[in-house]
Write a protein that holds these residues in place. Structure first.
Motif, PDB file in Angstrom:
ATOM      1  N   GLU A  27     -67.719 -29.787 -47.135  1.00 51.75           N
ATOM      2  CA  GLU A  27     -67.183 -31.153 -47.271  1.00 51.75           C
ATOM      3  C   GLU A  27     -67.267 -31.897 -45.941  1.00 51.75           C
ATOM      4  OE1 GLU A  27     -63.262 -30.533 -48.818  1.00 51.75           O
ATOM      5  OE2 GLU A  27     -63.927 -30.735 -50.904  1.00 51.75           O
ATOM      6  N   SER A  50     -72.578 -36.581 -57.051  1.00 53.23           N
ATOM      7  CA  SER A  50     -71.179 -36.172 -57.014  1.00 53.23           C
ATOM      8  C   SER A  50     -71.133 -34.646 -56.945  1.00 53.23           C
ATOM      9  CB  SER A  50     -70.420 -36.703 -58.225  1.00 53.23           C
ATOM     10  OG  SER A  50     -71.087 -36.337 -59.392  1.00 53.23           O
ATOM     11  N   ASP A  86     -75.426 -40.814 -51.741  1.00 52.25           N
ATOM     12  CA  ASP A  86     -74.305 -41.472 -52.411  1.00 52.25           C
ATOM     13  C   ASP A  86     -74.377 -41.299 -53.912  1.00 52.25           C
ATOM     14  OD1 ASP A  86     -73.047 -42.330 -50.214  1.00 52.25           O
ATOM     15  OD2 ASP A  86     -73.919 -44.346 -50.205  1.00 52.25           O
ATOM     16  N   LYS A  97     -67.940 -35.687 -48.105  1.00 57.11           N
ATOM     17  CA  LYS A  97     -67.468 -35.989 -49.464  1.00 57.11           C
ATOM     18  C   LYS A  97     -66.597 -34.841 -49.933  1.00 57.11           C
ATOM     19  CE  LYS A  97     -70.972 -38.868 -51.546  1.00 57.11           C
ATOM     20  NZ  LYS A  97     -72.040 -38.881 -52.530  1.00 57.11           N
TER      21      LYS A  97
END
Ligand code: AMP
Length: 599
Positions: free
Chosen positions: A358, A218, A215, A363
């Motif tokens: 992805e 990015s 998490d 994500k």
């Protein structure tokens, strides 16, 4: 959140963990430790490097093993020597207060007799790479008949590296009754097949969602062409003065090339791949861990054993062949509660792979534009200002010098002083990015003005231009004054605002550099700096060899400056040659000396 004692671990283990600064268990530890302690069921754990998986499988084994019995009770297989050594060391730390527990680590490329002697003395835990473990089994130096725990760490990597046969052999050498603990970040078909064929109804635990990225990471992508891939990489590094990153490449050759280019361009970088000797690899990893190197360019396999928790970025120069490996790569950042950014450079063809990734990481990639020269300069400027603001003033040390300094500066008001101080640090950078192209315009062609037009000519950068009243006639005069040679041929000349380019017969390349270095000429009050631009790839406004930035941020500050004497630029060329030619301590000569020159 439980404590380690509540998970069922005894006090001597807890004490060792306290010594190591482990305050509370990680998610995978919380799930795996009580499970392994309380049940002999096989275990399938979805866990990436950095989640605390080593402790998750080692601590319950240490809790349960019989210290009074010197047979091998646990065998832990790991894909690389570095990882095996790291696991062995971790376990030794964990059993600091379990005096009778012995650990032996076995791996290829090291003396087999020493390892055999260590095994003969009796070790309850053996950590090994698959190849060497099988060798030792074949020599009957390693007996796995009493093994209670078999750990397959990074099973996906072991299979990726072609260790299927070795895994089969080790599995066959261990008793049916053992408990198999399989840890993997990804579960492709081959790993599932191992689980199906060799494990009995395994219990599954995860450190998060299966295969999902952390998490804290990015994910960004930059659209590039082959022409802009490398310049884009440099701009990303330039935009982030505190960058501490691994750049992943697919092949050893690509790795070495990118690293060589970055070194030549003045970045604090080095390569890590399988063509380097073990000594060279250890040295590079050591420097990266100590942050002597800011950017490590590495293949997936070579980077496996590297345990660093503070990476700011992971950069994918090219995406991995097997997209599952993207999770491994991006999982190197965003560890231990830190935030991280995983960046992918993709051309039109590669872009399609992003959708599949992805789906795995669950994500979305954010499309990010390659920073413009202006953005980089602004960012670096703000970074410098922050540094100035944070600098402590040692009043007692500088007191005696201040009156003279104040007298010298008394004509300047605050604004002028700020402008001069900023210009001092930034003139060269502003010149570097002046006229820099927008790398997001993927259709644009190379800027022919900055490219050598003739194979027989070498293109040079010179740090003076129109603003210094330079014109072609004066430049030719300046070149001739250096006495480079009688029949020296001067080719195309491009005079720009603050710097210029000129071409010289290739045969006079070295002599030109040497002459400018020795003479150290001035032009209109400015000391002249000349560098070769010919090997530069496309990109920023200047194709010149070295980065133009002066002393960089406090954290690292390793980048070389192209400002200053031309002698320095000659040394830079030499040091990058030395680095390219290999050698255990390739970095220290170049950058070490450079830093001393500056200080
Ligand atoms: P690993 O996933 O086993 O490679 O561990 C990654 C890093 O986290 C290593 O540097 C470990 O020493 C550290 N670590 C593992 N467990 C903990 C914990 N419970 N608390 C703090 N650090 C940990």
């Amino acid at each position: 959140m439980s404590t380690f004692l509540e998970l069922g671990l005894k006090e001597p283990i807890n004490k060792a963990l306290t010594d190591l600064g482990y305050e509370k268990p990680t998610v995978i530890q919380e799930k795996a430790i009580p499970q392994i302690i309380s049940s002999t069921d096989d275990l399938k754990a979805f866990a990436q490097t950095g989640t605390g998986k080593t402790a998750a499988f080692s601590l319950p084994i240490l809790e349960l093993l019989d210290e009074s019995n010197s047979n091998v009770q646990a065998i832990i297989l790991s894909p690389t020597r570095e990882l095996a050594v790291q696991i062995g060391k971790n376990i030794e730390d964990f059993c600091k207060y379990l005096k009778n527990v012995k650990v032996t680590t076995v791996y290829g490329g090291a003396n087999m007799d020493t390892q055999i002697r260590s095994l003969k003395r009796g070790s309850q835990i053996v950590v090994g790479t698959p190849g060497r473990t099988v060798d030792l089994i074949n020599r009957r130096a390693l007996k796995l008949g009493n093994v209670q725990w078999l750990v397959l760490d990074e099973a996906d990597e072991m299979l990726n590296m072609g260790f299927k046969e070795e895994l089969d052999k080790v599995l066959e050498a261990t008793p049916e009754t053992k408990q198999t603990l399989l840890f993997s970040a990804t579960f492709p078909r081959e790993v599932e097949a191992i689980a199906r064929n060799y494990m009995t109804k395994p219990v599954e635990v995860t450190s998060g969602e299966k295969n999902q990225g952390s998490d804290n990471v990015s994910h960004e992508y930059y659209a590039v062409t082959e022409r802009t891939r490398y310049p884009a990489l440099k701009r990303i590094a330039d935009l982030n003065p505190n960058i501490y990153a691994i750049i992943f490449c697919r092949t050893r050759r690509e790795t070495q090339e990118v690293a060589d280019n970055l070194i030549k361009d003045g970045y604090s970088a080095d390569a890590l791949h399988g063509d380097l000797s073990q000594g060279q690899r250890d040295s590079v990893m050591g420097k990266f861990r100590k942050k002597t190197i800011q950017i490590l360019v590495a293949t997936d396999v070579a980077a496996r054993g590297l345990d660093v928790t503070e990476l700011t970025h992971v950069l994918n120069h090219k995406l991995p062949d097997q997209i599952e490996n993207y999770t491994h790569r991006s999982g190197r950042t965003g560890r231990a509660g830190n935030k991280g950014i995983s960046i992918v450079l993709v051309n039109g063809k590669e872009k399609g792979k992003l959708r599949s990734i992805e789906r795995i990481i669950k994500k979305k990639f954010v499309e990010t534009k390659v920073p413009t020269g202006k953005e980089i300069v602004e960012n670096q400027l703000m970074h410098l200002i922050d540094k100035v603001k944070a600098t402590e003033v040692n009043s007692s040390e500088i007191e005696e010098f201040l009156p003279n300094i104040y007298t010298k500066l008394e004509d300047l008001d605050r604004e002028e002083l700020i402008q001069k101080f900023v210009s001092l640090e930034f003139n060269s950078m502003l010149a570097y990015y002046e006229n820099s192209k927008d790398l997001n315009d993927l259709s644009s062609r190379d800027n022919s003005r900055a490219r050598s037009t003739n194979e027989n000519m070498t293109r040079f950068f010179i740090n003076i231009g129109r603003k210094d009243s330079l014109n072609p006639g004066k430049l030719i005069g300046l070149i001739n004054e250096q006495n480079i040679g009688d029949k020296i041929e001067i080719g195309a000349i491009d005079i720009l605002d603050t710097f210029s380019f000129f071409e010289i017969d290739k045969n006079f390349e070295d002599k030109t550099l040497e002459a400018f270095a020795e003479n150290q000429p001035d032009f209109d009050g400015r000391s002249v700096n000349v560098e070769i631009t010919k090997k530069e790839r496309s990109g920023g406004g200047r194709r010149g060899g070295k980065k133009p930035f002066g002393k960089k941020d406090g954290g690292f500050g390793r980048r070389r400056s192209a400002e200053g004497s031309s002698r320095r630029s000659k040394d830079s060329n030499r040091s990058s040659e030395r680095r390219s030619s290999g050698g255990g301590d390739r970095k220290s000569g170049g950058f070490g000396r450079k830093r001393r020159e500056r200080s």
